[in-house]
Enzyme design. Structure first.
Site, PDB file in Angstrom:
ATOM      1  N   ASP A 152       0.820  -1.209   0.000  1.00 25.06           N
ATOM      2  CA  ASP A 152       0.000   0.000   0.000  1.00 25.06           C
ATOM      3  C   ASP A 152       0.857   1.265   0.000  1.00 25.06           C
ATOM      4  O   ASP A 152       2.089   1.212   0.070  1.00 25.06           O
ATOM      5  CB  ASP A 152      -0.951  -0.048   1.213  1.00 25.06           C
ATOM      6  CG  ASP A 152      -2.323   0.514   0.893  1.00 25.06           C
ATOM      7  OD1 ASP A 152      -2.426   1.383   0.019  1.00 25.06           O
ATOM      8  OD2 ASP A 152      -3.303   0.086   1.555  1.00 25.06           O
ATOM      9  N   TRP A 201      -3.082   3.187  -5.795  1.00 22.98           N
ATOM     10  CA  TRP A 201      -4.345   3.859  -6.144  1.00 22.98           C
ATOM     11  C   TRP A 201      -4.276   4.570  -7.499  1.00 22.98           C
ATOM     12  O   TRP A 201      -4.924   5.594  -7.715  1.00 22.98           O
ATOM     13  CB  TRP A 201      -4.768   4.857  -5.058  1.00 22.98           C
ATOM     14  CG  TRP A 201      -4.490   4.399  -3.664  1.00 22.98           C
ATOM     15  CD1 TRP A 201      -4.814   3.191  -3.131  1.00 22.98           C
ATOM     16  CD2 TRP A 201      -3.805   5.115  -2.624  1.00 22.98           C
ATOM     17  NE1 TRP A 201      -4.392   3.122  -1.825  1.00 22.98           N
ATOM     18  CE2 TRP A 201      -3.774   4.296  -1.493  1.00 22.98           C
ATOM     19  CE3 TRP A 201      -3.236   6.394  -2.540  1.00 22.98           C
ATOM     20  CZ2 TRP A 201      -3.198   4.681  -0.281  1.00 22.98           C
ATOM     21  CZ3 TRP A 201      -2.660   6.790  -1.347  1.00 22.98           C
ATOM     22  CH2 TRP A 201      -2.637   5.944  -0.241  1.00 22.98           C
ATOM     23  N   GLY A 202      -3.469   4.014  -8.418  1.00 24.30           N
ATOM     24  CA  GLY A 202      -3.398   4.590  -9.764  1.00 24.30           C
ATOM     25  C   GLY A 202      -2.511   5.810  -9.861  1.00 24.30           C
ATOM     26  O   GLY A 202      -2.473   6.476 -10.901  1.00 24.30           O
ATOM     27  N   ASP A 222     -10.115   3.403  -3.767  1.00 30.14           N
ATOM     28  CA  ASP A 222     -10.877   2.208  -3.388  1.00 30.14           C
ATOM     29  C   ASP A 222     -12.279   2.116  -4.003  1.00 30.14           C
ATOM     30  O   ASP A 222     -12.946   3.121  -4.246  1.00 30.14           O
ATOM     31  CB  ASP A 222     -11.035   2.154  -1.862  1.00 30.14           C
ATOM     32  CG  ASP A 222      -9.713   1.914  -1.157  1.00 30.14           C
ATOM     33  OD1 ASP A 222      -8.650   2.035  -1.796  1.00 30.14           O
ATOM     34  OD2 ASP A 222      -9.748   1.624   0.053  1.00 30.14           O
TER      35      ASP A 222
END
Ligand code: GLA
Length: 414
Positions: A152, A201-202, A222
């Protein structure tokens, strides 16, 4: 472009593959389950992992290809031990991680865990902290027999100090803080092949470089389990379809089927669109309470086979003559993508209910002539030059068109 049947491009692909995180896994979108959407921190436990593994068998999901049991955030204690090692929370993992991974492997399944490049995970547990701990963390994963590592992007280097959970002014590029973990995973591959899932997250157009770093990459923030998330993520996937291929796939985030915020039509579109976009199919629901209706969707063999097709090319939008083009942030009605033995067409009533018809000659990859087709939700089959379906609001039809049984065409003039 990566996989175009052109000698130069094929040669370029192999050059590219050589520098990628190429440890022979992730050749198809991964299928499995993740704890996060189920009950966030509360589901990061041995009990959930083992219960879900049992249900993979009893519900027939393993036989359909669902394989990874992935535990997301909150599986450790709040701090590392004196040697800097991650400590599984003993209240959630009374026998440790290895005992659980071993049982899951004995069942013919795989086991995954979650970490973070920043100082802390998004829920405030120890991160790899600027990768100070990358090698040590990977050695723990190898020791425990972990097959999958989601990584993450919380509390990462930021112009705001201390870094907040979600930095809006990053001090650098995600690649900088994902590279050491990629290298640690590559360094360990002779002992354990670990699927590396980038969860940034791109950011920084991860789809452009993700293939060189991991086997799958989250291309959006998300999925919140509502129709707006399906629209936001599904529509964005159309523009980056070319980046998915064997060894590296756009990850549209965990499936949120069964969410009270999605009705049955929306659930079918969610699953069907993720599948044809070649997203990993990772269930984010509690299998102990799954409804028969949702089970029927996630067990759809035809749609799973399309997702797992060995060509690994993602469908994208097209616009038949006379129809309006894609609207930003909305699910376009017409999708198509190549399969190793045909073409998949997705028809989505994401904007309005109605009759959706296509002539095969207008579909990329098809042409004039008659083709055999099969729709995967209704089971309808036919032969002809096109298809037409009445589709309720937010529902979808997934049609496989088989070129192999295409009617004879006039031979080309010599
Ligand atoms: C981020 C990720 C989610 C989930 C949570 C856990 O928001 O994008 O998928 O892993 O963190 O805290």
């Amino acid at each position: 472009m990566k996989y175009a049947p052109n000698t130069l491009l094929v040669a370029l692909f192999w050059l590219r593959a050589a520098e990628a995180l190429d440890n022979g896994i992730g050749l198809k979108p991964h299928m499995g389950w993740s704890s996060w959407n189920v009950a966030q921190c509360d589901a990061a436990s041995a009990r959930y992992a083992l219960d879900t593994a049992d249900r993979f068998i009893s519900l027939g999901l393993k036989d359909l290809g669902y394989e990874y049991i992935n535990i997301d955030d909150c599986w450790t204690t709040r701090s590392r031990d004196g040697s800097g090692k991650l400590v599984p929370d003993p209240s959630k993992w009374p026998d440790g991680i290895k005992a659980v991974a071993d049982k899951i492997h004995d069942m013919g399944l795989k086991f995954g865990l979650y970490g973070c490049a920043g100082q802390q995970t998004c829920a405030g547990f120890p991160g790899s902290d600027g990768n100070k701990h990358a090698e040590s963390d990977v050695s723990q994963l190898v020791e425990w027999g972990v097959d999958f590592w989601k990584y993450d992007n919380c509390y990462t280097p930021c112009l705001d100090n201390p870094p907040p959970q979600t930095c809006q002014r990053p001090a650098g590029n995600t690649q900088e803080w994902y590279a050491p973990m990629r290298d640690a995973i590559l360094g360990a591959q002779d002992t354990r092949k670990i699927h590396f899932n980038l969860c940034n997250w791109g950011r920084d157009n991860v789809w452009e470089w993700g293939y060189d770093y991991g086997h799958s990459w989250r291309m959006s923030v998300d999925n919140w389990g509502d129709w707006e998330s399906v629209e936001r993520i599904g529509s964005a996937a159309a523009g980056i379809s070319e980046y998915s291929g064997p060894g590296g796939f756009n990850d549209l985030d965990m499936l949120y089927l069964g969410s009270p915020k999605l009705n049955a039509n929306q659930g079918r579109l969610h699953f069907g669109l993720w599948a044809i976009a070649k997203s990993p199919l990772v269930l984010g629901l509690d299998l102990a309470t799954i409804s028969d209706e949702t089970l029927a969707v996630i067990r759809n063999k035809g749609i799973i086979a399309i997702n797992q097709d060995e060509l690994g090319k993602a469908a994208t939008t097209f616009t038949p003559p006379g129809k309006p083009g894609p609207e930003s942030g909305k699910i376009h009605p017409y999708w198509a993508g190549p399969l190793s033995d045909g073409v998949v067409i997705g028809l989505c009533a994401g904007i309005s209910a109605g009759t959706y018809a296509v002539d095969f000659k207008d579909v990329p990859g098809l042409g004039e002539g008659s083709y055999a087709w099969e729709e995967m939700y209704t089971g309808d089959k036919g032969t002809g030059t096109g298809v037409s379906f009445d589709i309720d609001l937010h529902d979808m039809r997934v049609i496989k068109v088989t070129t192999a049984t295409q009617a004879k065409r006039e031979p080309a003039a010599l």
